[in-house]
Scaffold this active site. Sequence first.
Site, PDB file in Angstrom:
ATOM      1  N   LYS A 115       0.687  -1.276  -0.123  1.00  0.00           N
ATOM      2  CA  LYS A 115      -0.004  -0.061   0.019  1.00  0.00           C
ATOM      3  C   LYS A 115       1.035   1.254  -0.047  1.00  0.00           C
ATOM      4  CE  LYS A 115      -4.292  -1.674   0.358  1.00  0.00           C
ATOM      5  NZ  LYS A 115      -5.229  -1.650  -0.853  1.00  0.00           N
ATOM      6  N   GLU A 148      -9.584   6.163   3.334  1.00  0.00           N
ATOM      7  CA  GLU A 148     -10.246   5.236   4.107  1.00  0.00           C
ATOM      8  C   GLU A 148      -9.421   3.895   4.326  1.00  0.00           C
ATOM      9  OE1 GLU A 148      -9.863   5.534   1.073  1.00  0.00           O
ATOM     10  OE2 GLU A 148      -9.409   3.168   0.344  1.00  0.00           O
ATOM     11  N   SER A 180       1.304  -9.792  -0.439  1.00  0.00           N
ATOM     12  CA  SER A 180       1.104  -8.386  -0.402  1.00  0.00           C
ATOM     13  C   SER A 180       1.388  -7.786   0.718  1.00  0.00           C
ATOM     14  CB  SER A 180      -0.236  -8.183  -0.937  1.00  0.00           C
ATOM     15  OG  SER A 180      -1.213  -8.637   0.009  1.00  0.00           O
TER      16      SER A 180
END
Lengths: 270, 402
Positions: B95, B117, B384
């Site tokens: 991210k 968010e 991830s």
Amino acid sequence: MSRIDNVFKSQLSQRKKVLIPFITAGDPSPAHTVSLMHALVAGGADLIELGIPFSDPMADGPVIQRASERALKHGVGLKDVLGMVRQFRETNPSTPVVLMGYANPIERMGYEAFAENAAASGVDGVLIVDLPPEESDGLVSALVKKDLAPIYLLAPTTPDFRVKAISERARGYVYYVSLKGVTGAAHVDYSAVGQRLPGLRENLQVPIGVGFGISDGAGAAAVAKVADAVIVGSRLVKEIENSPADAMATNLESLVRSLRTAMDEATVVG
Amino acid sequence: MSQPDYYSVPDARGHFGTYGGIYVAETLMSALDELRERYAFFKNDAEFVREFEYELKHFVGRPNPVYHAARWSEQIGGAQIFLKREDLNHTGAHKITNALGQALLAKRMGKKRVIAETGAGQHGVATATVAARYGMECVVYMGEEDVQRQAPNVFRMKLLGATVVPVSSGSKTLKDALNEAMRDWVTNVDNTFYILGTAAGPHPYPMMVRDFLSVIGREAKAQMRELTGHLPDYVVACVGGGSNAIGMFHDFLKDESVKLVGVEAGGLGLESGKHAAPLSAGIPGVLHGARSYLMQDENGQIIETHSISAGLDYPGVGPEHSWLKDMGRAQYTAVTDDEAMDAFHDLCRFEGIIPALESSHALAYAKKLAPTLAKDQRILVNLSGRGDKDINTVARIDGITL
């Protein structure tokens, strides 16, 4: 001439402005909606915006979010909303009804099926909050075929070239969002609204209603002086939320009447 | 037949075939126009690209390696499993790469306040991190339920100076946090940049998020060639909103020999209805600014989702995945909570890596796929994120009090 065009023409010719209350269909329960719609008319509403409940009302503040949640607890879907309009029409053939909501419930029903069903139920116009002109060709052509008016939002952030694009598609009226924010917000700058409207009018063929955050007679009067219609939603929904079931209709009616009186005093007398 | 041009999407209005687009209220249209114009300019601006790459190397720690999970592969028996170690990035997931790209854009657009968010909290932590790095005010919206199940990440965000706002509307999870972030943006549109955390939302977000994260696939492809001399036979990634998957898939789209598999959260099983697998079991519709596959009921209301993993607990998916599914270029499948947990424990014990519960879904599919393939075939899994944030959840499921 359509019911929407009629009501604007008739009120504006008397130096009055059009009062447009909003409530959410199915709030607080499906059994209430039709009688609340009649109460709005009895209080002096010219046109009713009826909200289609949605699980993810991205443009709404907490008051209208809660109204959607209450309606969804009763499983109110788009077909039920159209049924309510049909029932309202049985005793009220003249007051225009505009459905207001989000794209997905209409997508799910299908544009053609929705337009046909809405027209048959006595709906006059449709405002889909998250369907800007760039994405609305399919729905607009289905609506226009059935003589339903596509109603669009304009915002303080809308540049002139977009106003023109919207004007080409808009029928009935446009809904000018008074502020940057969600429904029911408390920071309307009425003088800024008044300054923006003349510029908008240059590019529009339809009348302008103003809404978002108008919560009392003074606000309604201020808007009535500059716009063609005053749209009040969250304040009315809050009245529904705070009223006992047996007083809901009368409280709503008297609140609408106070808005009506304030608007008329500002335009006819003033 | 010639190969379709997988790099021709989206079009100027953000459409991936019939998916994507811009479905937002009028107030946000000009902000999205501005964002689209500024992004189009800066993505080709040498100084922007240089700063992004510098920060990825020195702040994020890219490139992270591809690692051959030889012991686990041997244990399963079948194809060789390779892991793209996004878990080794600063803040522990892919991210940060996206958050960094958007923050650099925000800085150039003169926005002093960023909002985000978050579901699992990884994107919230990433945004709080880059906001601290560049001296921006940061507000993160997080569903109340997620605030409970991801408490360590909530504290991380606060340490980094962010304000975490619990969202109590709707299902109190990621989709409601996204609604609330949009409401904030519409209210503060003049001074605020919305750092959206997944490859969903209105154009240009799905494209921009994909572009920033496509470094994952470019690195992995070169690393697989270096390590094995070949491209992988399969590339597997978990799909919630789909950001890590699209970042991994994008550079492989042109390599038709490489099969791409997105793994959704099957929750308690697709037949139970309690899952978060719109591509596997949903139908197309409009939510959060774009058209894509959605979990919805017969009235078009969005259904509450279920997943063990907060980061996958989302009823929609990025529009490019919907397009890739319909084009047949990527396949989408789902694994259950239990299968993900099993793969989670496997990776801990056989490889010494604690994976995120999100990534464990991709691992679980690799575990099912590997025995059906030959020993010299290669499965590349996007790992991830790391699983430190999930230890409370795992302990609770395993009946352990920490």
